[in-house]
Write an enzyme that holds these catalytic residues in place. Structure first.
Site, PDB file in Angstrom:
ATOM      1  N   ASP A  10      -3.940  -0.285   3.558  1.00  0.00           N
ATOM      2  CA  ASP A  10      -4.017   1.252   3.616  1.00  0.00           C
ATOM      3  C   ASP A  10      -5.390   1.872   3.278  1.00  0.00           C
ATOM      4  O   ASP A  10      -4.484   2.567   2.164  1.00  0.00           O
ATOM      5  CB  ASP A  10      -2.814   1.867   3.310  1.00  0.00           C
ATOM      6  CG  ASP A  10      -2.433   1.451   2.026  1.00  0.00           C
ATOM      7  OD1 ASP A  10      -1.279   2.354   1.161  1.00  0.00           O
ATOM      8  OD2 ASP A  10      -2.610   0.709   1.101  1.00  0.00           O
ATOM      9  N   ASP A  14      -7.955   0.285  -4.375  1.00  0.00           N
ATOM     10  CA  ASP A  14      -7.873  -1.336  -4.105  1.00  0.00           C
ATOM     11  C   ASP A  14      -8.276  -1.523  -3.650  1.00  0.00           C
ATOM     12  O   ASP A  14      -7.542  -2.841  -3.262  1.00  0.00           O
ATOM     13  CB  ASP A  14      -6.606  -1.465  -5.307  1.00  0.00           C
ATOM     14  CG  ASP A  14      -5.664  -0.731  -4.685  1.00  0.00           C
ATOM     15  OD1 ASP A  14      -5.657  -0.117  -4.215  1.00  0.00           O
ATOM     16  OD2 ASP A  14      -4.031  -1.416  -4.763  1.00  0.00           O
ATOM     17  N   ASP A  15      -7.383  -1.020  -1.776  1.00  0.00           N
ATOM     18  CA  ASP A  15      -6.953  -2.541  -1.162  1.00  0.00           C
ATOM     19  C   ASP A  15      -8.945  -2.546  -0.737  1.00  0.00           C
ATOM     20  O   ASP A  15      -9.615  -3.704  -0.133  1.00  0.00           O
ATOM     21  CB  ASP A  15      -7.252  -0.576   0.324  1.00  0.00           C
ATOM     22  CG  ASP A  15      -5.186  -0.585   0.227  1.00  0.00           C
ATOM     23  OD1 ASP A  15      -4.879   0.538  -0.367  1.00  0.00           O
ATOM     24  OD2 ASP A  15      -4.421  -1.623   0.749  1.00  0.00           O
ATOM     25  N   THR A 124      -1.012  -5.581   1.478  1.00  0.00           N
ATOM     26  CA  THR A 124      -1.023  -4.618   0.663  1.00  0.00           C
ATOM     27  C   THR A 124      -1.192  -3.458   0.867  1.00  0.00           C
ATOM     28  O   THR A 124      -1.683  -2.611   0.308  1.00  0.00           O
ATOM     29  CB  THR A 124      -2.859  -5.153  -0.021  1.00  0.00           C
ATOM     30  OG1 THR A 124      -4.115  -3.704   1.138  1.00  0.00           O
ATOM     31  CG2 THR A 124      -3.395  -6.165  -0.226  1.00  0.00           C
ATOM     32  N   ASN A 158       6.155   2.421  -9.444  1.00  0.00           N
ATOM     33  CA  ASN A 158       5.294   3.331  -9.996  1.00  0.00           C
ATOM     34  C   ASN A 158       5.801   4.723  -9.335  1.00  0.00           C
ATOM     35  O   ASN A 158       4.516   5.537 -10.148  1.00  0.00           O
ATOM     36  CB  ASN A 158       3.754   2.089 -10.064  1.00  0.00           C
ATOM     37  CG  ASN A 158       3.846   2.109  -9.025  1.00  0.00           C
ATOM     38  OD1 ASN A 158       4.438   2.221  -8.119  1.00  0.00           O
ATOM     39  ND2 ASN A 158       2.714   2.119  -8.207  1.00  0.00           N
ATOM     40  N   GLU A 164       8.437   0.076  -6.474  1.00  0.00           N
ATOM     41  CA  GLU A 164       6.456   0.431  -6.327  1.00  0.00           C
ATOM     42  C   GLU A 164       6.519   1.032  -4.721  1.00  0.00           C
ATOM     43  O   GLU A 164       6.955   0.828  -4.030  1.00  0.00           O
ATOM     44  CB  GLU A 164       6.599  -1.269  -6.492  1.00  0.00           C
ATOM     45  CG  GLU A 164       4.312  -1.288  -6.501  1.00  0.00           C
ATOM     46  CD  GLU A 164       4.235  -1.437  -4.898  1.00  0.00           C
ATOM     47  OE1 GLU A 164       5.545  -1.530  -3.594  1.00  0.00           O
ATOM     48  OE2 GLU A 164       3.475  -0.825  -4.775  1.00  0.00           O
ATOM     49  N   ASN A 166       4.104   0.707  -2.153  1.00  0.00           N
ATOM     50  CA  ASN A 166       4.269   0.030  -0.760  1.00  0.00           C
ATOM     51  C   ASN A 166       5.318  -0.259  -0.472  1.00  0.00           C
ATOM     52  O   ASN A 166       5.651  -0.187   0.406  1.00  0.00           O
ATOM     53  CB  ASN A 166       3.578  -1.733  -0.725  1.00  0.00           C
ATOM     54  CG  ASN A 166       1.830  -1.311  -0.678  1.00  0.00           C
ATOM     55  OD1 ASN A 166       1.817   0.255  -0.966  1.00  0.00           O
ATOM     56  ND2 ASN A 166       1.295  -1.844  -1.627  1.00  0.00           N
ATOM     57  N   HIS A 232      -4.393  -3.164  -7.974  1.00  0.00           N
ATOM     58  CA  HIS A 232      -3.735  -4.280  -7.566  1.00  0.00           C
ATOM     59  C   HIS A 232      -3.621  -5.144  -5.831  1.00  0.00           C
ATOM     60  O   HIS A 232      -3.408  -6.190  -6.296  1.00  0.00           O
ATOM     61  CB  HIS A 232      -2.388  -3.239  -7.226  1.00  0.00           C
ATOM     62  CG  HIS A 232      -2.298  -2.128  -8.234  1.00  0.00           C
ATOM     63  ND1 HIS A 232      -0.969  -1.996  -8.797  1.00  0.00           N
ATOM     64  CD2 HIS A 232      -2.065  -0.833  -8.154  1.00  0.00           C
ATOM     65  CE1 HIS A 232      -0.985  -0.930  -9.994  1.00  0.00           C
ATOM     66  NE2 HIS A 232      -1.540  -0.102  -9.570  1.00  0.00           N
ATOM     67  N   ASP A 233      -4.663  -4.352  -5.818  1.00  0.00           N
ATOM     68  CA  ASP A 233      -4.616  -4.953  -4.080  1.00  0.00           C
ATOM     69  C   ASP A 233      -5.430  -5.912  -4.430  1.00  0.00           C
ATOM     70  O   ASP A 233      -5.183  -7.166  -3.654  1.00  0.00           O
ATOM     71  CB  ASP A 233      -4.475  -3.948  -2.897  1.00  0.00           C
ATOM     72  CG  ASP A 233      -3.632  -2.975  -2.754  1.00  0.00           C
ATOM     73  OD1 ASP A 233      -4.155  -2.338  -2.514  1.00  0.00           O
ATOM     74  OD2 ASP A 233      -3.056  -3.634  -2.932  1.00  0.00           O
TER      75      ASP A 233
HETATM   76  O1  RIB Z   1       1.463   0.316  -6.595  1.00  0.00           O
HETATM   77  C1  RIB Z   1      -0.218  -0.219  -6.187  1.00  0.00           C
HETATM   78  C2  RIB Z   1       0.311  -0.047  -4.036  1.00  0.00           C
HETATM   79  O2  RIB Z   1       0.182   0.962  -4.082  1.00  0.00           O
HETATM   80  C3  RIB Z   1      -1.520  -0.094  -3.981  1.00  0.00           C
HETATM   81  O3  RIB Z   1      -1.308  -1.327  -2.747  1.00  0.00           O
HETATM   82  C4  RIB Z   1      -2.437   0.294  -3.569  1.00  0.00           C
HETATM   83  O4  RIB Z   1      -3.336   0.554  -2.194  1.00  0.00           O
HETATM   84  C5  RIB Z   1      -1.376   1.456  -3.106  1.00  0.00           C
HETATM   85  O5  RIB Z   1      -0.664   1.280  -1.778  1.00  0.00           O
HETATM   86 CA    CA Z   2      -2.738  -0.226  -0.669  1.00  0.00          CA
END
Ligand code: RIB
Ligand code: CA
Length: 305
Positions: A10, A14-15, A124, A158, A164, A166, A232-233
């Protein structure tokens, strides 16, 4: 040895950095990208996937668009973190090509079904596409060589103290995915919150030509994640390229879908009474992680000028 992957994502800052790493690392063959609504809406995640893939040179990697909303809940994006475009401050030209005519769910089933046991599926973003795919074709869990997600946490979340993003964005999809019968390699916040693009890391990114100047630095500069943004990804794809950068612990993971305060929590039992359904990343060699990521970005930057 090269590992072929399909990346469901998505983009998302970070993707985008994960796409760059996947295309740049010699041990990873990026065979396809599927997109899902998450950080921003589906139109933007799909546009971003095409733009980033073209920018890094993955111009022939097919991109297939997937689900625009979670299975049951309204779409709640993370544009406050990734910016309205989803790429922070990075501005990339629109791709001249469009997404495949095929839905991401059909693309995943057809692609993995054509090469059973050969392709690693990496997700991701929210797990909506993956849940729909395993419901439509349960054999997907056997066809995938491995299944790796960035998502979840054995500890705090988070988006909420418990969840989290996702998983929180589509907990029903995550519950289907964790209960589908495969082993989920869960690269969660337990390790990704230690993969921080600190000022010295960002300084090294500044030496990486167009890759650093046009994508890495401007995207991270507007990544309202933490004082030092967590990539993260990228961790999920690094776990495919060099699994030993992380330490893993077998666990039984269940996803909370009804809790008023805990919806989206990945309830992780490291002493499962039943067979584990997950391999949870519980440690990361941070120095080795960044050494390898920056070397990969350097090699990619050398091709971009
Ligand atoms: O919590 C981090 C995730 O959520 C990562 O994949 C970031 O891109 C968001 O999608
Ligand atoms: Ca992501």
């Amino acid at each position: 040895m090269t590992t072929t992957i399909v990346l469901d994502c998505d983009p998302g800052i970070d993707d985008a950095l994960a796409i760059a790493f996947a295309h740049g690392h010699p041990g990873v063959e990026l065979a396809g990208i599927t997109t899902v609504a998450g950080n921003v809406g589906l139109a933007r995640t799909t546009r971003n996937a095409l733009s980033v893939a073209d920018f890094v040179g993955a111009t022939t990697v097919p991109v297939a668009a997937g689900c625009a909303t979670p299975l049951l809940r309204p779409a709640l994006d993370a544009s406050s973190v990734h910016g309205e475009t989803g790429l922070g401050g990075a501005v990339l030209p629109d791709s001249a090509r469009g997404p495949e005519g095929e839905h991401a769910v059909d693309f995943l089933i057809r692609t993995l079904g054509a090469a059973p046991g050969e392709i690693t599926l990496v997700a991701t973003g929210p797990l909506t596409n993956i849940a729909m795919a395993v419901r439509r074709e349960p054999r997907l869990t056997e066809w995938a060589r491995d299944f790796v997600i960035m998502g979840g946490s054995a500890g705090r979340g988070n988006m909420t103290p418990a969840a989290e993003y996702n998983i929180w964005a589509d907990p029903e999809a995550a519950a289907i995915v964790f209960d589908a019968g495969w082993t989920v390699r869960m690269i969660g916040l337990d390790v990704t919150l230690r993969a921080l693009a600190t000022p010295p890391i960002r300084e090294r990114m500044g030496t990486l030509g167009r890759l650093g100047a046009t994508l890495l630095l401007p995207s991270l500069a507007e990544y309202h994640d933490l004082p030092d943004p967590a990539v993260h990804d990228v961790c999920a794809v690094v776990s495919v390229a060099v699994p030993e950068v992380f330490g893993y612990t077998a666990a039984s993971v269940a996803v909370e879908t009804t809790g008023r305060l805990t919806s989206g929590m990945t309830v992780t039992e490291f002493n499962p009474a039943t067979l584990p359904n997950a391999s949870v990343a519980t440690d990361i060699d941070v120095n080795r992680f960044w050494d390898m990521v920056l070397r990969t970005y350097q090699a990619l930057a050398d091709t971009l000028g």
